[in-house]
Design an enzyme around this catalytic site. Structure first.
Site, PDB file in Angstrom:
ATOM      1  CG  ASN A  81      -1.719   1.392   1.643  1.00  0.00           C
ATOM      2  OD1 ASN A  81      -1.523   2.351   0.575  1.00  0.00           O
ATOM      3  ND2 ASN A  81      -2.220   1.257   2.717  1.00  0.00           N
ATOM      4  CE  LYS A  95      -0.013   3.517   4.801  1.00  0.00           C
ATOM      5  NZ  LYS A  95      -0.053   4.179   6.358  1.00  0.00           N
ATOM      6  CG  HIS A 112      -6.081   2.448   4.826  1.00  0.00           C
ATOM      7  ND1 HIS A 112      -5.844   3.381   5.910  1.00  0.00           N
ATOM      8  CD2 HIS A 112      -4.799   1.022   4.697  1.00  0.00           C
ATOM      9  CE1 HIS A 112      -4.289   2.811   6.354  1.00  0.00           C
ATOM     10  NE2 HIS A 112      -3.815   2.189   5.288  1.00  0.00           N
ATOM     11  CD  GLU A 122      -3.198   5.923   6.911  1.00  0.00           C
ATOM     12  OE1 GLU A 122      -3.437   5.989   5.160  1.00  0.00           O
ATOM     13  OE2 GLU A 122      -2.023   5.279   7.425  1.00  0.00           O
ATOM     14  CD  GLU A 142      -4.145  -2.411   7.094  1.00  0.00           C
ATOM     15  OE1 GLU A 142      -2.547  -2.626   7.360  1.00  0.00           O
ATOM     16  OE2 GLU A 142      -4.687  -0.900   6.683  1.00  0.00           O
ATOM     17  N   GLY A 168       2.061   2.275  11.428  1.00  0.00           N
ATOM     18  CA  GLY A 168       3.353   3.452  11.559  1.00  0.00           C
ATOM     19  C   GLY A 168       4.030   3.272  12.311  1.00  0.00           C
ATOM     20  CB  SER A 211       4.344  -1.828  12.238  1.00  0.00           C
ATOM     21  OG  SER A 211       3.854  -0.875  12.656  1.00  0.00           O
TER      22      SER A 211
HETATM   23  P1  PGA Z   1       2.874   0.296   7.929  1.00  0.00           P
HETATM   24  O1  PGA Z   1       0.870   0.805   6.955  1.00  0.00           O
HETATM   25  O2  PGA Z   1       2.762  -0.690   6.944  1.00  0.00           O
HETATM   26  O3  PGA Z   1       3.043   1.265   7.191  1.00  0.00           O
HETATM   27  O4  PGA Z   1       2.136   0.094   8.609  1.00  0.00           O
HETATM   28  C1  PGA Z   1       0.159  -0.839   7.002  1.00  0.00           C
HETATM   29  C2  PGA Z   1      -1.263   0.295   6.136  1.00  0.00           C
HETATM   30  O5  PGA Z   1      -1.420   1.698   6.801  1.00  0.00           O
HETATM   31  O6  PGA Z   1      -1.616  -0.137   5.523  1.00  0.00           O
END
Ligand code: PGA
Length: 252
Positions: A11, A13, A100, A102, A169, A175, A213
């Site tokens: 992903n 982003k 997601h 976010e 997730e 993150g 992560s």
């Molecule tokens: P990350 O993000 O691996 O940077 O923790 C995962 C995600 O948001 O899909």
């Protein structure tokens, strides 16, 4: 070692430009050399601005490309700045991440997610549907009830057949370099599969990925959880080396 297909889904982003093709190119080179690649499925969900460009340049069947969101309206419509599932399909997306956390932070409700999922499935995109609890919800012991609510209110029996992959997730893990304890994660993935079967009265379990992560270090512990069908990888997928290290360290 299991024989089941494992997904490694990047992903990206809000990252990348045309020069970032070198990342995909290096990943592709690596896949060609690795044995047993038929047991791993690589998908990179990149910004919409790059899907068509990468798709034309890639000329490889080993990596699939995907998008990270779409509007709930399936085709064209008066929605300034938005992109629909049909538009993404036409430019070469095969997969799409939906729901997601976010996007939830920006006001996306379970009802909107549901409409997006239906649009994407109608367009024959593989949907990676994200679910997960916040730290506050986890501390109050609400993880399972939140996951159940997210699954129940955004999915629909009619649309769950083949193309939906769930991605668990935990929001507090994205993150942060923190991942759930092994036993907790194992139980949560089992719960998601069981609850899904119960809600939709099916004997078929969905594929469930873990995201949050995932990197070359955490993949060791994550590999040992056989219930996990693959990984949704955020920041580490923005580097060919880090992404390849995850794939390499899987089951090491
Ligand atoms: P990350 O993000 O691996 O940077 O923790 C995962 C995600 O948001 O899909």
């Amino acid at each position: 070692m299991t024989n089941k297909l494992k997904y490694f889904i990047g992903n990206w982003k809000m990252f990348g430009d045309f020069s970032s093709f070198k990342i995909i190119y290096k990943i592709n080179q690596y896949i060609y050399k690795e044995k047993n690649f038929n047991k791993k499925k690589i998908v990179l969900c990149v910004p919409n601005t790059l899907i068509h460009f990468f798709q034309k340049k890639l000329k490889s069947k080993l990596i699939s490309l995907g998008a990270q969101n779409c509007h709930y309206h399936e085709t064209y419509g008066p929605f300034t700045g938005s992109v629909s599932a049909s538009m993404l399909k036409k430019i070469g997306a095969e997969y799409i991440i939906l729901g997601h956390s976010e996007n939830r932070l920006e006001g996306e409700t379970n009802q909107i997610k549901k409409k997006k999922i239906i649009s994407a499935l109608n367009q024959k995109l593989h949907v990676i549907f994200c679910i997960g609890e916040t730290y506050k919800e986890k501390s109050k012991g609400k993880t399972f009830s939140i996951l159940r609510k997210q699954i129940k209110s955004s999915l629909n029996k009619k649309f769950i057949k083949n193309k939906i992959i769930l991605a668990y997730e935990p929001v507090w893990s994205i993150g942060t370099n923190k991942i759930p304890k092994k036993s907790v994660l194992q139980n949560t993935i089992k719960f998601i599969k069981k609850d899904f079967r119960k809600i939709f009265k099916t004997n078929k379990s969905p594929k469930v990925l873990y995201g949050g992560s995932v990197n070359h270090q955490s993949i060791g512990l994550l590999s040992s959880i056989s219930e996990i069908d693959g990984f949704l990888i955020g920041s580490a997928s923005q580097s060919a080396k880090k992404f390849i290290d995850i794939v390499k360290n899987y089951y090491k």
